[in-house]
Design a protein around this motif. Structure first.
Motif, PDB file in Angstrom:
ATOM      1  N   LYS A 141       0.834  -1.193   0.000  1.00 10.56           N
ATOM      2  CA  LYS A 141       0.000   0.000   0.000  1.00 10.56           C
ATOM      3  C   LYS A 141       0.874   1.250   0.000  1.00 10.56           C
ATOM      4  N   ILE A 142       0.351   2.294  -0.602  1.00  9.47           N
ATOM      5  CA  ILE A 142       1.026   3.581  -0.555  1.00  9.47           C
ATOM      6  C   ILE A 142       0.586   4.293   0.714  1.00  9.47           C
ATOM      7  N   THR A 143       1.528   4.710   1.527  1.00 13.29           N
ATOM      8  CA  THR A 143       1.203   5.387   2.781  1.00 13.29           C
ATOM      9  C   THR A 143       1.779   6.800   2.774  1.00 13.29           C
ATOM     10  N   ILE A 144       1.199   7.640   3.585  1.00 20.63           N
ATOM     11  CA  ILE A 144       1.698   9.004   3.728  1.00 20.63           C
ATOM     12  C   ILE A 144       2.858   8.988   4.720  1.00 20.63           C
ATOM     13  N   GLY A 145       3.992   9.466   4.291  1.00 22.65           N
ATOM     14  CA  GLY A 145       5.163   9.453   5.169  1.00 22.65           C
ATOM     15  C   GLY A 145       6.113  10.548   4.758  1.00 22.65           C
ATOM     16  N   GLY A 146       7.365  10.378   5.124  1.00 28.06           N
ATOM     17  CA  GLY A 146       8.360  11.362   4.732  1.00 28.06           C
ATOM     18  C   GLY A 146       8.460  12.484   5.737  1.00 28.06           C
ATOM     19  N   GLY A 147       8.818  13.660   5.251  1.00 29.59           N
ATOM     20  CA  GLY A 147       8.983  14.804   6.131  1.00 29.59           C
ATOM     21  C   GLY A 147      10.345  14.872   6.779  1.00 29.59           C
ATOM     22  N   SER A 148      11.241  13.923   6.409  1.00 27.65           N
ATOM     23  CA  SER A 148      12.581  13.937   6.968  1.00 27.65           C
ATOM     24  C   SER A 148      13.586  14.068   5.828  1.00 27.65           C
ATOM     25  N   MET A 149      14.734  14.623   6.142  1.00 26.93           N
ATOM     26  CA  MET A 149      15.760  14.861   5.147  1.00 26.93           C
ATOM     27  C   MET A 149      16.516  13.570   4.816  1.00 26.93           C
ATOM     28  N   LEU A 150      16.778  13.375   3.535  1.00 24.21           N
ATOM     29  CA  LEU A 150      17.637  12.278   3.086  1.00 24.21           C
ATOM     30  C   LEU A 150      18.676  12.889   2.157  1.00 24.21           C
ATOM     31  N   GLU A 151      19.891  13.026   2.648  1.00 22.72           N
ATOM     32  CA  GLU A 151      20.945  13.634   1.856  1.00 22.72           C
ATOM     33  C   GLU A 151      21.570  12.592   0.935  1.00 22.72           C
ATOM     34  N   TYR A 152      21.783  12.985  -0.320  1.00 19.65           N
ATOM     35  CA  TYR A 152      22.423  12.096  -1.267  1.00 19.65           C
ATOM     36  C   TYR A 152      23.083  12.930  -2.355  1.00 19.65           C
ATOM     37  N   ARG A 153      23.923  12.263  -3.123  1.00 20.35           N
ATOM     38  CA  ARG A 153      24.482  12.885  -4.320  1.00 20.35           C
ATOM     39  C   ARG A 153      24.620  11.791  -5.390  1.00 20.35           C
ATOM     40  N   ILE A 154      24.619  12.192  -6.641  1.00 24.30           N
ATOM     41  CA  ILE A 154      24.806  11.259  -7.747  1.00 24.30           C
ATOM     42  C   ILE A 154      26.195  11.494  -8.327  1.00 24.30           C
ATOM     43  N   GLU A 155      26.995  10.454  -8.401  1.00 21.91           N
ATOM     44  CA  GLU A 155      28.342  10.557  -8.946  1.00 21.91           C
ATOM     45  C   GLU A 155      28.563   9.494 -10.006  1.00 21.91           C
ATOM     46  N   HIS A 156      29.310   9.849 -11.033  1.00 28.05           N
ATOM     47  CA  HIS A 156      29.686   8.885 -12.070  1.00 28.05           C
ATOM     48  C   HIS A 156      31.119   8.440 -11.832  1.00 28.05           C
ATOM     49  N   ARG A 157      31.365   7.170 -11.983  1.00 34.81           N
ATOM     50  CA  ARG A 157      32.710   6.625 -11.893  1.00 34.81           C
ATOM     51  C   ARG A 157      32.986   5.755 -13.107  1.00 34.81           C
TER      52      ARG A 157
END
Length: 287
Positions: free
Chosen positions: A118-134
Motif C-alpha cells: 500500500k502507498i502510505t503518507i510518510g516522509g517529512g525527513s531529510m535524506l541527503e544524497y548525491r549522484i556521482e559517475h565513476r
C-alpha cells in the motif's frame, strides 16, 4: 523496484504457493535477478521472500489441519516438507503447537495473511544524497562468497565477522600499504555471482591496480556506472542497514532511480568526516 512490481512478485508467490518455488522464481517472474530481487524484497518488507513463502504455507497448513480434512502426513507433503518430522518442527516453531494439537478443538494457531503493498503518507525527513559517475575502477581485495540469505540472517553478523577475520589474519594492512598516506581508504564491495542466482561476493579492499603476491588476494574491476551516494551516520554498522532501508523505501520511489546489478560498496575513508561511519555507494539508473 516500483510498488507494482513488488506486488506482482507477491501475487506470483501466492498463485504458486504449493509449488516448489523460491525467491529465484519470483524474481524471474518480474524480470529481475535473484540477487537484486532478494535485496529489494528483504529491505522493503523486513523479511526474505523465502521466509514469506514458508510463513504463508505454515499458516495455510494450520487452517487446513484445524478444519480436519487432512492428515499430518498429507499436510507435510502438500506444504513442501520431506517428512512429518521436519514439518512438525517447523509448524511448532511457527504456531507454538504441533500439527496434531492443531487438529484438536481450542488449539492456538497463528494466521499470516498475504502481503498487500500500500502507498502510505510518510516522509517529512531529510535524506541527503548525491549522484556521482565513476569510470571503471580496479580494486585489490580479499573476497568471500555468501548466500543471499545472509543479507537478513538471524544475527546479521556474517559480513562483520568476515571483516574481523581479515583483520585478525593481517590481510588488510598489506592492501592499505599499496596506497599513499592519507588515501588509504577501505572499500567493502558487494556484487552478484554471475553463475548463481543464490549467492554474492563480498570483498574488502583498496582502490589500486597493483596485484598482491599472496594468494589471498584478487583483482576486482567494476564497469562505468552512476552511483547514488549516502552518508551513513552513526557509531557502528547499524547505520548501513538504515541507509539501505531508506534507499528502497524513500529514495527510489521519490527519484525514479533503480539499483542496477553492478557491485555496490561501502567506502571507509582513512580521514573521514566526523560522525560518518562510511559512505554507501549504490549503482543506479533512471527509470
Amino acid at each position: 523496484m516500483a510498488t507494482e512490481f513488488l506486488q506482482q512478485a507477491i501475487n506470483f508467490m501466492e498463485a504458486h504457493i504449493l509449488e516448489d518455488i523460491s525467491y529465484v522464481e519470483a524474481a524471474k517472474a518480474v524480470g529481475m535477478s535473484g540477487y537484486s530481487f532478494h535485496r529489494v524484497f528483504s529491505f522493503t518488507v523486513g523479511m526474505t521472500a523465502n521466509e514469506y513463502i514458508r510463513s504463508r504455507r505454515l499458516s495455510l497448513a494450520g487452517q487446513e489441519l484445524r478444519e480436519g480434512g487432512i492428515s499430518v502426513l498429507d499436510a507435510a507433503l502438500k506444504y513442501g516438507y520431506e517428512s512429518p518430522e521436519s514439518f512438525t518442527k517447523a509448524f511448532a516453531k511457527f504456531h507454538g503447537s504441533t500439527p496434531r494439537q492443531a487438529k484438536s478443538k481450542g488449539a492456538a494457531l497463528r494466521l499470516f495473511d498475504p502481503l498487500v503493498i500500500k502507498i502510505t503518507i510518510g516522509g517529512g525527513s531529510m535524506l541527503e544524497y548525491r549522484i556521482e559517475h565513476r569510470e571503471s575502477m580496479r580494486f585489490v581485495v580479499v573476497k568471500r562468497t555468501f548466500d543471499n540469505e545472509t543479507l537478513l540472517d538471524a544475527q546479521g553478523r556474517s559480513i562483520p565477522e568476515f571483516w574481523a577475520e581479515c583483520t585478525e589474519k593481517g590481510l588488510i594492512e598489506p592492501m592499505k600499504d599499496l596506497c599513499p598516506a592519507g588515501r588509504r581508504d577501505l572499500y567493502g564491495i558487494c556484487g552478484p555471482m554471475r553463475a548463481s542466482e543464490t549467492g554474492f561476493f563480498y570483498g574488502i579492499g583498496v582502490l589500486n591496480s597493483g596485484r598482491m603476491d599472496e594468494g589471498e588476494y584478487d583483482l576486482w574491476e567494476t564497469e562505468p556506472a552512476d552511483y547514488a551516494v549516502f552518508k551513513c551516520k552513526g557509531p557502528d554498522g547499524e547505520c548501513i542497514g538504515e541507509a539501505w532501508d531508506r534507499f528502497f523505501k524513500e529514495f527510489c520511489p521519490q527519484t525514479g532511480y533503480t539499483q542496477t546489478d553492478q557491485p555496490d560498496f561501502e567506502l571507509y575513508y582513512e580521514q573521514g568526516e566526523q560522525g560518518v561511519f562510511c559512505e554507501l555507494w549504490v549503482p543506479v539508473r533512471k527509470g
